[in-house]
Design a protein around this motif. Structure first.
Motif, short mmCIF file in Angstrom:
data_model
loop_
_atom_site.label_atom_id
_atom_site.label_comp_id
_atom_site.label_asym_id
_atom_site.label_seq_id
_atom_site.Cartn_x
_atom_site.Cartn_y
_atom_site.Cartn_z
N GLY A 205 -17.35 -23.17 -82.54
CA GLY A 205 -18.43 -23.76 -83.64
C GLY A 205 -17.25 -25.32 -83.62
O GLY A 205 -16.80 -25.33 -83.04
N SER A 207 -16.86 -28.77 -86.17
CA SER A 207 -17.16 -29.19 -87.35
C SER A 207 -18.09 -30.41 -87.95
O SER A 207 -17.74 -31.34 -86.15
CB SER A 207 -16.13 -30.37 -88.46
N LYS A 208 -18.99 -30.37 -88.40
CA LYS A 208 -19.95 -32.00 -88.63
C LYS A 208 -19.44 -33.53 -88.30
O LYS A 208 -20.09 -34.15 -87.74
CB LYS A 208 -20.13 -31.64 -90.37
N ASP A 209 -18.09 -33.36 -88.46
CA ASP A 209 -17.29 -34.62 -88.19
C ASP A 209 -16.95 -34.67 -86.62
O ASP A 209 -16.14 -36.09 -85.86
CB ASP A 209 -17.13 -35.13 -89.16
N ARG A 210 -17.09 -33.26 -86.47
CA ARG A 210 -16.42 -33.13 -84.22
C ARG A 210 -15.07 -33.65 -84.39
O ARG A 210 -14.85 -33.78 -82.95
CB ARG A 210 -17.02 -34.27 -84.20
N THR A 229 -22.80 -16.23 -88.96
CA THR A 229 -22.63 -17.94 -89.63
C THR A 229 -21.88 -17.66 -91.43
O THR A 229 -21.33 -19.15 -91.81
CB THR A 229 -23.09 -18.41 -88.60
N GLN A 233 -18.94 -20.08 -92.91
CA GLN A 233 -18.99 -21.95 -94.27
C GLN A 233 -18.60 -22.06 -94.92
O GLN A 233 -17.98 -22.35 -95.72
CB GLN A 233 -20.81 -22.50 -93.48
N ASP A 240 -20.34 -26.87 -88.57
CA ASP A 240 -21.91 -27.03 -87.98
C ASP A 240 -21.78 -25.75 -87.04
O ASP A 240 -20.97 -25.82 -85.40
CB ASP A 240 -21.65 -28.42 -87.01
N SER A 241 -22.99 -25.15 -87.02
CA SER A 241 -22.80 -23.57 -86.44
C SER A 241 -24.05 -23.61 -85.30
O SER A 241 -24.46 -22.99 -84.59
CB SER A 241 -22.77 -22.80 -87.28
N SER A 242 -24.42 -24.60 -85.17
CA SER A 242 -26.33 -24.88 -84.52
C SER A 242 -25.93 -25.37 -82.90
O SER A 242 -27.32 -25.28 -82.15
CB SER A 242 -26.86 -26.13 -85.22
N ALA A 246 -20.10 -26.18 -78.30
CA ALA A 246 -19.84 -27.09 -79.65
C ALA A 246 -18.80 -27.65 -78.60
O ALA A 246 -18.14 -28.47 -78.90
CB ALA A 246 -19.00 -26.07 -80.35
#
Length: 523
Positions: A205, A207-210, A229, A233, A240-242, A246
């Motif tokens: 996975g 992070s949302k900030d990549r 997930t 979290q 961000d697991s979507s 990744a």
């Protein structure tokens, strides 16, 4: 709601985007918001929920603690731009909800109100006489630190509810935990404790900030679909697991910020499932060639990374990365095992605290002596202090109840309503030329007395055959059907049917009311 002392209000379906920006929910709520602008380009939304509106209304009218506790509710339409509307009224873009909002001057008072609201909801769902579950839940986008969900088990449910076979532990999948199996356990899902790289697989996975790549190491006997997930979290809130893969997103972010890599090292988190054992953890840290934490063609060396290894969850338990399964050990008791059920969420209660009252300046004046926590400050007993109101919100999906109950009780013959929400409690179905007899029966059942209240019934006086009308009554799902047919002509008997209780009896007129009420009491 009346027994709670709640007053009914009606809030607008239109809400200001600016109001939602004040509580930082406009972007956080996601793409489910219906957004639009008026002719003056002022941005609005169709309200999916009304915390901001009710808090603003109360903040302008309530100034003193003497006006609290305050309890306001409404029954109205809500709007959410569901990505996949489905199952009729279970998941639709427009739906009917009953929501109660509560306001108190202190946390202690608010928690008392919360329990009173929960009791009211329990009484309401008890009236359905269905096997509902009350689960500890995550507050999600609504906010707060205490919430419970009310679920009805259903094959078409979108939620998984976990309950214990021996104790009262019930939680939704987001919060549920299982007790780790001891290391020496040799059960099929027991630990591996093997440093062989073939014993494990990795799920990735980001992070949302990549900026952070997350490697989740788990036993090879499971698949990526088994990864929990929700548990990840809770320990990595920004996960961000979507993404199915990744790595490309992480590599792209590294390339874009390559000039600043020296200022901030890229981070790699390795989360290790407890089943893999300590030998695997040691091997992952000491033998990077045997355990490839990155693909060989990754555009960065391991020496450039800030690598971290996580073996315990945020709650301090050995990390269980696998979704809870039937038969897992209960975290609350030593004898019970866990059961996973698909379910439909019918209601949700939240203790919000001051999330909205802080943001929207909903405050009341309170004597300093009544404030629970003054942080050691000395105050005069008669000094007044302004404090944010403590809030709660409690919702019931009215239209969703209809869909969930229909699915739960329907059979091959049609719907089957509980008495509490049936369109009518009883259907009286007369045969041809039996109108006078039907009138006698309906008059008896709708008559009120000290022992028997009046029954809400429908008389099917349509010009159709008796079998056709009986089939139609089954399709509609009346709790009890009273047939006035051939037995009435010969013996003055009515046929009383209750499909849900598998009951069919011929009852004389003088016993009819008692018999029907006994059936209804079980429904």
């Amino acid at each position: 709601m009346a027994r709670l002392g709640a007053s009914k209000v009606s809030l607008s379906s239109l809400s200001s985007q600016a109001l939602w920006q004040q509580t930082n929910r406009l972007e956080g709520y996601g793409e489910e918001l219906f957004r639009f602008t008026d002719r003056k380009d002022v941005p609005y939304i169709l309200a999916p929920t009304h915390e901001e509106e009710i808090t603003t209304l109360v903040s302008k009218t309530i100034k003193s603690y003497k006006s609290l506790p305050l309890r306001l509710y409404q029954i109205g339409r809500k709007y959410r731009d569901e990505i996949r509307p489905r199952h009729g009224v279970l998941r639709s873009r427009e739906f009917v909800m009953k929501d109660l909002y509560t306001f108190d001057h202190s946390r202690q008072s608010a928690l008392k109100t919360y329990e009173e609201a929960r009791s009211a909801y329990t009484r309401l769902f008890d009236e359905l006489k269905l096997p509902y579950l009350v689960a500890e839940a995550s507050s999600g986008d609504i906010g707060g630190d205490l919430s419970h969900e009310y679920h009805l088990p259903s094959s078409i449910g979108e939620d998984n509810v976990i309950s214990c076979t021996d104790c009262n532990y019930v939680a939704n999948e987001e919060l549920a935990t299982a007790r780790p199996i001891p290391l020496q356990d040799n059960s099929p899902s027991g630990v591996i404790d093997d440093k062989n790289s073939t014993a494990a697989q990795v799920w990735r996975g980001i992070s949302k900030d990549r900026k952070t790549l997350v490697n989740v190491w788990y036993p090879a006997s499971f698949s990526g679909a088994d990864i929990n997930t929700h548990a990840l979290q809770s320990s990595i809130p920004g996960l961000d697991s979507s993404l199915d893969n990744a790595l490309p997103a992480w590599e792209s972010a590294l390339s874009a910020s390559s000039s600043s890599i020296s200022e901030q090292q890229p981070r790699l988190l390795n989360i290790i499932d407890y089943r893999l054992g300590q030998q695997f953890v040691d091997g992952l840290q000491k033998e990077p060639n045997q355990f490839p934490t990155l693909p060989h063609d990754a555009p960065i060396n391991l020496s450039q990374l800030d690598q971290q290894y996580i073996t315990f969850s945020a709650q301090g338990e050995p990390f269980n990365t696998i979704r809870i399964r039937n038969g897992d050990h209960c975290p609350r008791c030593t004898s019970g095992t866990l059961k996973v059920q698909k379910a439909v969420e019918l209601g949700h209660t939240f203790h919000l605290g001051t999330k909205y009252s802080d943001a929207l300046n909903a405050r009341v004046e309170v004597p300093s002596a009544m404030i629970e926590d003054t942080h050691g400050a000395s105050t005069k007993p008669d000094q007044m202090t302004r404090v944010p109101m403590q809030m709660g919100c409690h919702g019931i999906g009215v239209s969703r109840i209809i869909g969930a109950v229909a699915d739960h009780l329907a059979d091959e013959r049609g719907l089957n309503w509980p008495r509490a929400i049936a369109p009518f409690e009883v259907a009286v179905i007369p045969g041809r030329k039996m109108e006078e007899a039907a009138a006698t029966v309906s008059s008896l059942l709708t008559e009120s007395s000290d022992n028997y209240p009046a029954i809400d019934l429908a008389v099917d006086d349509r010009d159709a055959s008796l079998p056709w009308k009986m089939n139609d009554a089954d399709l509609v799902g009346y709790p009890v059907i009273v047939v006035v047919g051939s037995k009435w002509k010969s013996e003055h008997l009515c046929e009383v049917q209750c499909r849900r209780l598998d009951s069919k009896e011929f009852v004389p007129l003088d016993s009819l009311r008692e018999h029907v009420h006994k059936l209804l009491a079980q429904l």
